[in-house]
Each structure stands twice: as C-alpha cells, then as structure tokens.
Design an enzyme around this catalytic site. Structure first.
Site, short mmCIF file in Angstrom:
data_model
loop_
_atom_site.label_atom_id
_atom_site.label_comp_id
_atom_site.label_asym_id
_atom_site.label_seq_id
_atom_site.Cartn_x
_atom_site.Cartn_y
_atom_site.Cartn_z
N ASP A 18 48.64 32.73 4.24
CA ASP A 18 48.40 32.61 5.68
C ASP A 18 47.51 31.39 5.94
OD1 ASP A 18 48.29 33.78 8.49
OD2 ASP A 18 46.16 33.60 7.96
N CYS A 61 48.63 24.97 13.24
CA CYS A 61 47.33 25.47 12.75
C CYS A 61 46.45 24.32 12.29
CB CYS A 61 47.55 26.47 11.62
SG CYS A 61 46.03 27.19 10.98
N GLY A 65 45.57 30.62 8.45
CA GLY A 65 44.24 30.95 8.96
C GLY A 65 43.31 31.39 7.85
N HIS A 110 81.23 23.04 44.41
CA HIS A 110 82.42 23.49 43.68
C HIS A 110 82.68 22.62 42.46
CE1 HIS A 110 83.23 24.79 47.95
NE2 HIS A 110 83.23 25.93 47.28
#
Length: 504
Positions: free
Chosen positions: A485, A333, A487, A151
């Site tokens: 990007d 990356c 990649g 409680h």
C-alpha cells in the site's frame, strides 16, 4: 403544461390518425377547445393541419400555432424558421394561461406574440445517429457545427473548436446580428428568459459551463436575465451539443413562466434573476488565535534538519508512490506527498519553526490541511492535531507514545479504517506497538524509534498480502493488489527519515 402529446417515430411527424385521436380524447374529456402547438417542419404542418381540418369538420374547436424560433439562417427560407427549443416556453405559457382560465382566443393571441419574441440557436461538437443508421453528418475532432437543427441536420457554419466563452459570444452575435434575416432584436436593457438546452450528449458540468458563459456575455451586453433554465428540454438523441434560447419578456410573461406546474421534467426554477455577480459576505470572525512563536538557537536548526530530511525523502519517493498507487487508486499518492513536502520546505525556509513539540505538530497539521489536499491531507491533519494534545503538558518520552496512540485513535475514529485494512494505519499501528517501550523506565528514544521504524517497514511490506477494506483500493479486486500500500510505504519512509534526521 400540456394535456396531451402525440409522438411519431424518431425524427418523423406523427400520423394524422394519431393526432386526430388525441384531439378527440381531450374534446370528449370536456375541453372547451384544443390548441395544437406545432414546430415548423413541413411534415408536422401537413399532418397536424389535416388533423385539425378533420376535427373542425366534426365540430371541435381546434386552433394551431406554428413555432419557428430558429435564428440560424441569414437569408429567409421559403419553409420559414425551424421550430426548436423555444417551443417548450410556448408550452409553458399556454399551459399556465389555460390553468388560470384564459379563453382559447386569449391563449392563441399571447403565444403568437411569444413566438415572435424569441430566438434559438444550436451548436454541436458531434452529429447524432438514428438507431440503426450512420451519423447524420461528419465532424472532425477539432470542429463544431453552428446552427444545426434538432433532427440531426447539418448547420449553417462549421468552425474550429473554441473555449466556452468565445463559443457563446459567437452564438449570441449570430442570434442578434441585424444583418441576419432570422435574428432576434435585442437591445441593452431588455429582459429575457434564457434556456440553455442540452442537445443530448453533454455532461451537467459542461452544460453549466456554457450557462455561466451565457449569463456573463448577456450581462456584458446590458441584458437582464429574468430567469435561466438549464437542462435537457429538447434533445437530438446523443448529440454532444447545446442550444441557447432567448425570450424577451415582461412581468406578465415572467409570471407565466413561474406559474406552478405538475410537469415532472420542468425544473424547480428559482423565482429570481440569473446573474454572475455574487454578493460578498464577510468571513465569520474566528476565535482568538494561539500565537505560535518561532524557536531560536540550536533547537531550530535541529528541527529544520529533521523536517528537511523527511521532505527530501518524500520528494524522492514521488514516482515510486505514484506507481504503487496506480494499481489501487488514482495514481497520485506520490504527487500528494511531494506537494505536502514542498509546502513544508517553503514554510521552514520562510520562518523559524516552533520548537515546542505541541506547537510544531499543530502548525504542521494546519499546513497539511491547507496544502496537501485529498484524504491524505485530512488524515495527516487529524493525526498531528490529536497527537499534539498529549504533548501540551508533558514532553517526556511516555508522552510521545501517548501522542502516537492519540493520533492513531483519531484517524480510526473518523477515517473508519483499522489495522489489517491495507492502509497507512498498518505502518502506524506497528510503529506504535514498538513505541510503547518508551513508557518503560530507562527507555532511550533512538533505539526504541529504530525498532519502531523496522516494524513499520515490515508492516508496509506485509500489506502486499492484505485485502483492502478501506479507501479507493477497497473497490479493486485483491488479485490486482500485488504491491504494498503506498500510504503505508509513505508512513514507513517518513519514520525512517525522522530517525535518520535525529541520528544525524
């Protein structure tokens, strides 16, 4: 498990009238008798007790069992031990016996024994808050509370945050310490049911870590864990804490815990002991491996030089690629490509790389699949594995164009991306179009590769204006994707380093 439940307001006992209404409902439905299972709190005892007396006065056969399984207090309190998560096990045992046709007297006798054979202890990293109210107590960021109730009331001991294994050891030691007046007697060889209960705010991962620690610590004490239940069974609103319940069991009690129930929140429990020991299964036999022989002579030095140029380029680009990736992904990356580059560097320095193009690409594919990680590792592995096939039979210039096309086709088939989706494929596909010139009579490798590199770099730069349709970047608003990007940039950089390595 239960025929009826009577709820009060948050952290408040239900009213006598509500309890009496529930008793009348089950009695009128044909119940042979009614057992009230009550947690040991003053308000609960008073309200349920008065309802029981009124129901009995009206002729109903009503009994009450008060559960007090708290092991927090080292000295006995006049109010007795609080009712905690062990109450759920009492519900299960009583319900299973009733379903099997046991009499009310038999059920009361058995669950009364159960309440004396179990103990529970809670621990939390935070308090909880009744809606509209302030937290019930305060904890510093590096503190945790031991022995608190359900409680929101404070516990019996405050201590610094510890690793999970040490926390569990503290809890078990407190629960079973003979000098603790509310302890649970537990000796080596005992068999128990373990309940690892989420007090409300823990993640499944955190709860599982505690459960694993509890199993290991109990095993180290020589305790057999007949069953282990892990989940949210008795919570304290949003409290970021856990409670451990131990019930000493025999075969009969285990059978009652295992009994089928339609209670939707009861876990689909494996009818098997819990253990940290896992049987070792021998790895399946692999097929005969193709021997990859290292090369010799000046060709090996050339391969090493080219690979070293590619790897050093990727390591140097690590932070730049991470920065590009933060806008569209998880910002790793550069780390991923640098990890792959360092793995290749270690491999090349440890042994002579094969000079056969097909064997070299296959060996690099295996290395990246093992060391690079993430989706990039799989995509590069797919590309190199597929690109190696056309080079098995031929090593002339048209075969290298075929290898490029085969690698791209494999990436598209399994990765689902296409040119224009703002991925590494944009650079690869642009380079592949230029490498098609290798199929023409009289073509020369380096001039064609130089054009391919230029096309790849232009394609990478053009991804700034593209809307991502694949990968994590596809979940980001195109308005936020103002950089190329990562990649595609990495692929263009690899091709540039490859050209410079061959030229050198």
């Amino acid at each position: 498990m239960l025929t009826g439940v009577v709820a009060g307001a948050v952290f408040t006992s239900p009213a006598v009238g509500s309890i009496l209404a529930a008793i009348r409902a089950v009695t009128q439905a044909g119940a042979a008798g009614t057992l009230l299972i009550v947690k040991n709190y003053t308000g609960d005892r008073l309200n349920f007790g008065l309802a029981l007396e009124r129901a009995r006065a009206a002729g109903a056969d009503v009994r009450m069992v008060v559960v007090g399984d708290d092991t927090a207090f080292t000295t006995l309190k006049k109010a007795g031990r609080r009712g905690l998560c062990g109450t759920v096990l009492v519900h299960k045992v009583a319900g299973a016996m009733a379903e099997a046709g046991a009499s009310l007297d038999e059920i009361v006798e058995k669950v009364s024994e159960v309440t004396k054979a179990m103990g529970t202890l809670g621990l939390s990293l935070s308090p909880c808050s009744v809606p509209g109210s302030k937290p019930t107590f305060q904890l510093a960021e590096d503190e945790m509370e031991l022995g608190l109730g359900i409680h929101g009331e404070a516990g019996v001991r405050r201590m610094k945050v510890l690793p999970a294994d040490e926390v569990v050891e503290v809890m078990l030691s407190h629960m079973t310490d003979p000098s603790n007046a509310s302890h649970l007697p537990l000796s080596p060889g005992s068999s128990v049911v373990l309940v690892v209960n989420n007090l409300g705010g823990l993640s499944c991962l955190e709860l599982s870590i505690v459960a694993g620690a509890a199993v290991r610590r109990l095993e180290s004490r020589g305790i057999h864990i007949a069953r282990a239940l892990v989940g949210s069974f008795m919570t304290a609103l949003e409290m970021a804490g856990v409670s451990l319940t131990l019930l000493v069991v025999d075969e009969e009690l285990v059978g009652l815990i295992d009994a089928t129930t339609t209670a939707m929140a009861w876990p689909n429990l494996a009818k098997a002991p819990a253990t940290s020991h896992r049987p070792e299964v021998p790895a399946p036999m692999e097929g005969p491996e193709t021997t990859v022989e290292g090369g010799t002579g000046p060709e090996v030095a050339r391969v090493r030089e080219v690979l070293e140029r590619v790897c050093s380029t990727l390591v140097a680009l690590q932070e730049h690629l991470n920065e590009l990736d933060r806008a569209a992904g998880d910002g790793d990356c550069g780390h991923t490509h640098a990890r792959a580059a360092r793995a290749i560097q270690e491999w090349v320095r440890a042994q002579s790389p094969p000079v056969s193009p097909a064997q070299l690409l296959s060996a690099l594919a295996d290395l990246l699949l093992e060391k690079m990680g993430g989706s990039s590792g799989v995509l590069y592995g797919l590309f190199l594995t597929a690109a190696a096939r056309p080079l098995l039979q031929h090593q002339h210039l048209p075969a290298w164009a075929d290898a490029m096309d085969a690698g791209i086709e494999a990436m598209q088939r399994y990765g689902g991306a296409a040119p224009g989706d703002r991925t590494m494929l944009d650079s690869l596909c642009a380079a592949a179009q230029a490498l098609d010139a290798l199929r023409r009579p009289g073509a020369e490798l380096l001039p064609v590769l130089a054009v391919a590199v230029q096309r790849a770099e232009e394609a990478a730069e053009a991804t700034k204006a593209m809307e991502a349709a694949a990968g994590r970047a596809s979940y980001i608003s195109s308005a936020q994707l103002r950089q190329p990007d990562p990649g595609a940039v990495a692929v263009a950089a690899v091709l540039r380093a490859l050209l410079e390595g061959l030229q050198g």
